[in-house]
Design an enzyme around this catalytic site. Structure first.
Site, PDB file in Angstrom:
ATOM      1  CG  ASP A 204       2.183  -0.301   6.921  1.00  0.00           C
ATOM      2  OD1 ASP A 204       3.350  -0.621   6.181  1.00  0.00           O
ATOM      3  OD2 ASP A 204       1.965   0.931   6.896  1.00  0.00           O
TER       4      ASP A 204
ATOM      5  CG  ASP B  96      -4.449   2.603   9.408  1.00  0.00           C
ATOM      6  OD1 ASP B  96      -5.548   2.604   9.838  1.00  0.00           O
ATOM      7  OD2 ASP B  96      -3.833   3.820   9.769  1.00  0.00           O
TER       8      ASP B  96
ATOM      9  CD  GLU C 212      -2.029   1.854   1.962  1.00  0.00           C
ATOM     10  OE1 GLU C 212      -1.431   1.800   3.286  1.00  0.00           O
ATOM     11  OE2 GLU C 212      -2.885   2.983   2.048  1.00  0.00           O
TER      12      GLU C 212
ATOM     13  CG  ASP D  27       0.023  -0.154  11.038  1.00  0.00           C
ATOM     14  OD1 ASP D  27      -0.724  -0.773  10.015  1.00  0.00           O
ATOM     15  OD2 ASP D  27       0.316   1.115  10.886  1.00  0.00           O
TER      16      ASP D  27
END
Ligand code: 28G
Length: 658
Positions: free
Chosen positions: A518, A522, A445, A520
């Site tokens: 990632d 998101d 992304e 995390d």
């Protein structure tokens, strides 16, 4: 050429043909053509053209400096918009002109023009080009002009209006020193009622002259009322730059980081009275910020001297690279070598020829060889004298080269694919291997993560597609919206296998499709959106085991030279315990995203075969209904539910070590 005024036989550089002799007088004309068609003489009537008047005065004053007749230039911008330029040179000759005994040489200089086809839209080719037009053009385009000449203990003054004398040349006794002062107010009839010299612009022009001629003193003064915020131009300043361009470079480099702690600078006298001067440093930026000059006149469009600089630098650096055994150095181009370069080149020659729309390009063909030779020699010397700096520079320049080659290869591989009649999206960095066997497509992304992944990958079999922004929430979107989503259209195109009933595993262009987001919340969200897309549009791809999730680390733990990576908080705590024995003093850093990781880190932890862990995505037969339902739950309008799902589901996808 005869010296009409009995002074030393000296040609003013840059004005070779602009200086007139008895033989030229037949071709001198009045100033009507200048007023009729100003554009033919100063390239327009806009603000740039207006400042050409200031440039012309400065250039004339500078000519007196260049021949060694003056040491100081004063520039004064008054509150009423009048610009005064003064030099302490010889003073424009005021004695009667031999061919027009009733007029002074000064008046002839200010009211006549070389015709030479400069106007009327025909040839516009003289030695000085635009800059050779001289004081008479400035006079013609000024509402008011006052000239003052100090010579032989007298001061001579005359006033003009739109090119016509309105007073006689009046002499007064006294006055100390010698020189010429010209004051002008540009004609509003020509430049428009609001036209005015810009303090900042004139200031920069004046300061540049001081840099271009080490040792000349330039004094600047401006009515403070003209300086409007946020303009930082000083109201008064005096410049002397003994080191010339090197001083200029030091000014340019303020607050910037330079790869080359010492600049490459020098000054060489040419036979015949000319000289070459330069000062160059390299920054980590990609742009080139080099300015060039000929006879202290800016050559914004470059030209033959700049070409010589580029080729001289390139040849020397290539030679250094080869000498130090760098086999890639032969591939370097001038663009590679010049990228990040900052500084200036200044050439003084006898008869410059300026070409181009605004006469800002040097056209003398001999200048290329001249500059190339001098620069090459000196750069050779400089590089071998500071091998460490030279290596840093070579390293950075070679990086530019590799980047350029990579881009070209990407273009070509896209071209090859086009030949195979597969249209591929522009954002895809494809792998070089033909056919799907053993190839992998990483979905990331954003451009920053995409950049890291592209550097980290093994380009022979790993491709990268960066998807911008949050991928459309496909679960809640209708069919039409889904089809019109660019990111997903790109993805479908890159995969080549078609969707839904047209899905064909045989046409799949990669062996593994790896979602790499990632570590995390998101990232989990984006992964979930992609999983949903695949589940809805290409369930066959999941069923036949082509879809994977990458496991990028969230933490980097280091202590005493030992480095380990952790996927999440639990993993971090476990490693703290098992690897470092909870001793403390362990440096823990958290990655904000993939884009923040060094490409080497990303490669070792997440992408490299044999070192990474991938999770294969599966749909358990018994769970299909439930999954279908779960997808609805996950992709509904309630974000808390979505994340809960992802976190609880994550351990359920089957682990597969590769
Ligand atoms: C203040 C604004 C710009 C100038 C001079 C000095 C001479 C000069 C200027 O002569 C005619 C043609 C070529 C010699 C030259 C004075 C030789 C002896 C000059 C200026 C005569 C023009 N004594 N200073 N023009 N040349 N300053 N400042 O324009 O043969 S223009």
């Amino acid at each position: 050429m005869a010296d009409l005024f009995g002074g030393p036989e000296r040609r003013r550089p840059g004005r070779g043909k602009a200086a007139y002799s008895a033989a030229d007088i037949e071709v001198l004309e009045g100033l009507e053509p200048v007023r009729r068609r100003p554009g033919m003489f100063i390239g327009g009537t806009d603000e740039r053209a207006l400042h050409q008047l200031a440039a012309e005065l400065l250039d004339n004053a500078m000519d007196e400096v260049v021949v060694g007749a003056a040491s100081r230039i004063e520039v004064d911008l008054a509150g009423d918009g009048t610009l005064t330029v003064r030099d302490n040179g010889r003073g424009i000759p005021v004695d009667p002109h031999p061919k027009f005994p009733r007029r002074s040489a000064l008046e002839v200089i200010l009211t006549t023009l070389h015709s030479g086809g400069k106007f009327g839209g025909t040839v516009y080719q003289t030695s000085g080009g635009l800059h050779g037009v001289g004081l008479s053009v400035v006079n013609a385009l000024s509402e008011a002009l006052r000239v003052e000449v100090a010579r032989e203990d007298r001061v001579w003054t005359q006033r003009y209006r739109r090119g016509q004398p309105i007073t006689k040349l009046i002499a007064a006794n006294g006055g100390n020193g010698r020189g010429t002062a010209v004051s002008v107010r540009p004609d509003a009839e020509v430049f428009g009622p609001d036209a005015a010299f810009r303090p900042a612009r004139v200031f920069r022009m004046a300061r540049a002259k001081a840099y271009l001629h080490g040792g000349v003193e330039v004094r600047w003064r401006c009515d403070p009322a003209l300086i409007k915020a946020p303009d930082q131009t000083p109201a008064e300043a005096t410049f002397v730059f003994p080191d010339g361009l090197d001083d200029y470079l030091r000014e340019l480099l303020k607050g910037r980081e330079s790869l080359t702690p010492t600049s490459f600078a020098g000054r060489v006298a040419l036979s015949g009275g000319g000289r070459i001067e330069w000062a160059i440093a390299w920054t980590a930026d990609e742009e080139t910020a080099l300015s060039s000059y000929c006879n202290a006149i800016p050559t914004a469009e470059g030209g033959t001297h700049e070409a010589g600089l580029r080729s001289g630098l390139t040849k020397a650096l290539k030679a250094f690279g080869e000498l130090t055994g760098n086999r890639r150095a032969v591939l370097l181009t001038a663009d590679d070598v010049l990228s990040g370069a900052i500084g200036a080149l200044s050439l003084f020659i006898r008869e410059p020829q300026f070409a181009g729309q605004t006469k800002e390009r040097l056209a003398n063909p001999e200048a290329t060889k001249l500059v190339d030779g001098v620069i090459r020699d000196h750069f050779d010397h400089w590089l071998s004298g500071a091998p460490e700096v030279a290596n840093t520079l070579l390293g950075s320049v070679l990086e530019r080269l590799e980047e350029r080659l990579r881009r070209r290869e990407e273009r070509e591989s896209r071209h090859k694919s086009a030949v195979r009649k597969v249209r591929l999206p522009g954002k895809l960095a494809d792998c070089s291997r033909d056919g799907p066997e053993g190839t992998e497509l990483f979905l990331v992304e954003g451009d920053s993560a995409g950049g890291s992944a592209k550097q980290a990958r093994e380009r022979s079999f790993q491709a990268v597609l960066s998807l911008r922004g949050k991928i459309l929430n496909v679960a809640s979107a209708g069919q039409d919206k889904l089809r019109s989503n660019q990111e997903l259209a790109d993805l479908t195109q890159a995969l080549g296998c078609g969707v839904r009933e047209r899905f064909s595993e045989r046409d799949l262009r990669y062996d593994k499709i790896v979602i790499m987001t990632d570590a995390d919340v998101d990232g989990a969200h984006i992964a979930a959106l992609l999983l949903t897309f695949f589940y809805r549009e290409m369930p066959g791809l999941i069923r036949s085991g082509h879809l994977y999730l990458a496991q990028p680390p969230l933490y980097r733990l280091s202590h005493g030279g030992r480095i380990v990576y952790a996927r999440d908080d639990a993993d971090r705590d476990r490693q703290m315990r098992e690897v470092f024995g909870d001793k403390g003093g362990v440096d823990v850093s958290r990655f904000k995203g993939l884009g923040e990781m060094m490409p080497a880190q990303l490669r070792e932890t997440t992408m490299r075969l044999g070192h990474r862990t991938l999770l294969r995505v599966e749909i358990a037969a018994a769970e299909q209904d439930e999954t279908g339902q779960a997808v609805e739950r996950l992709m509904g309008r309630n974000p808390e539910l979505r994340l809960a799902f992802i976190q609880e589901r994550a351990p359920e996808v089957s682990d597969l070590d590769i």
